[in-house]
Design an enzyme around this catalytic site. Sequence first.
Site, PDB file in Angstrom:
ATOM      1  N   HIS A  52      65.201   1.371  26.922  1.00  0.00           N
ATOM      2  CA  HIS A  52      66.188   2.338  26.461  1.00  0.00           C
ATOM      3  C   HIS A  52      66.375   2.159  24.960  1.00  0.00           C
ATOM      4  O   HIS A  52      66.229   1.053  24.428  1.00  0.00           O
ATOM      5  CB  HIS A  52      67.521   2.114  27.165  1.00  0.00           C
ATOM      6  CG  HIS A  52      67.522   2.506  28.605  1.00  0.00           C
ATOM      7  ND1 HIS A  52      68.676   2.883  29.253  1.00  0.00           N
ATOM      8  CD2 HIS A  52      66.534   2.565  29.528  1.00  0.00           C
ATOM      9  CE1 HIS A  52      68.403   3.166  30.506  1.00  0.00           C
ATOM     10  NE2 HIS A  52      67.105   2.971  30.700  1.00  0.00           N
ATOM     11  N   GLU A  54      68.972   1.931  23.131  1.00  0.00           N
ATOM     12  CA  GLU A  54      69.975   0.935  22.754  1.00  0.00           C
ATOM     13  C   GLU A  54      69.419  -0.481  22.808  1.00  0.00           C
ATOM     14  O   GLU A  54      69.620  -1.275  21.886  1.00  0.00           O
ATOM     15  CB  GLU A  54      71.195   1.007  23.685  1.00  0.00           C
ATOM     16  CG  GLU A  54      71.895   2.335  23.687  1.00  0.00           C
ATOM     17  CD  GLU A  54      71.446   3.238  24.833  1.00  0.00           C
ATOM     18  OE1 GLU A  54      70.212   3.420  25.031  1.00  0.00           O
ATOM     19  OE2 GLU A  54      72.323   3.772  25.528  1.00  0.00           O
ATOM     20  N   CYS A  82      74.390   3.476  29.504  1.00  0.00           N
ATOM     21  CA  CYS A  82      74.413   3.186  30.938  1.00  0.00           C
ATOM     22  C   CYS A  82      74.912   1.755  31.143  1.00  0.00           C
ATOM     23  O   CYS A  82      75.193   1.040  30.181  1.00  0.00           O
ATOM     24  CB  CYS A  82      73.010   3.359  31.525  1.00  0.00           C
ATOM     25  SG  CYS A  82      71.824   2.102  30.961  1.00  0.00           S
ATOM     26  N   CYS A  85      72.698  -0.885  29.356  1.00  0.00           N
ATOM     27  CA  CYS A  85      72.862  -0.889  27.903  1.00  0.00           C
ATOM     28  C   CYS A  85      74.254  -1.363  27.498  1.00  0.00           C
ATOM     29  O   CYS A  85      74.403  -2.066  26.494  1.00  0.00           O
ATOM     30  CB  CYS A  85      72.564   0.495  27.347  1.00  0.00           C
ATOM     31  SG  CYS A  85      70.814   0.943  27.550  1.00  0.00           S
TER      32      CYS A  85
END
Length: 149
Positions: A52, A54, A82, A85
């Site tokens: 991801h 992040e 999410c 993250c």
Amino acid sequence: MEHIDAMRLALEQARAALALGDVPVGAVVLHDGNVIAARHNERELRQDPTAHAEVLALRDASEALGRWRLEDCTLVVTLEPCVMCAGALISARIGRLVYGAANFEAGATASLYNVTSDPRLGHNPPVEHGLLADESGELLRSFFAGLRS
């Protein structure tokens, strides 16, 4: 660099993810007002469920600073993080989180869960939401509309 400028850079990163066929999410880490990391989702490119924007940006920021504690940094991301993250930014002791669009399906900082304000976790960074949310949301809506058609 101001948060709005960092979000514009995060949106550019999100468009790069889109060009690779990935969910258009971009993230930027600021330290003393300077960009030290800028990444986008790379799950499809890497075939890695943890790639991801992040997480990748936090890794790059830690490498740039030579430390894992990022309490003097701000993470600016186009979509509400999410659970994974949110956990990563808490583990990194991020100083501030700024995000654009709410994530009603998997958001973990306000929309579905509120991991970043759970006092049991020992670190609760301030969170700002809604910065350039329309632009971030439109990228995501058009991406998912394209998948459905």
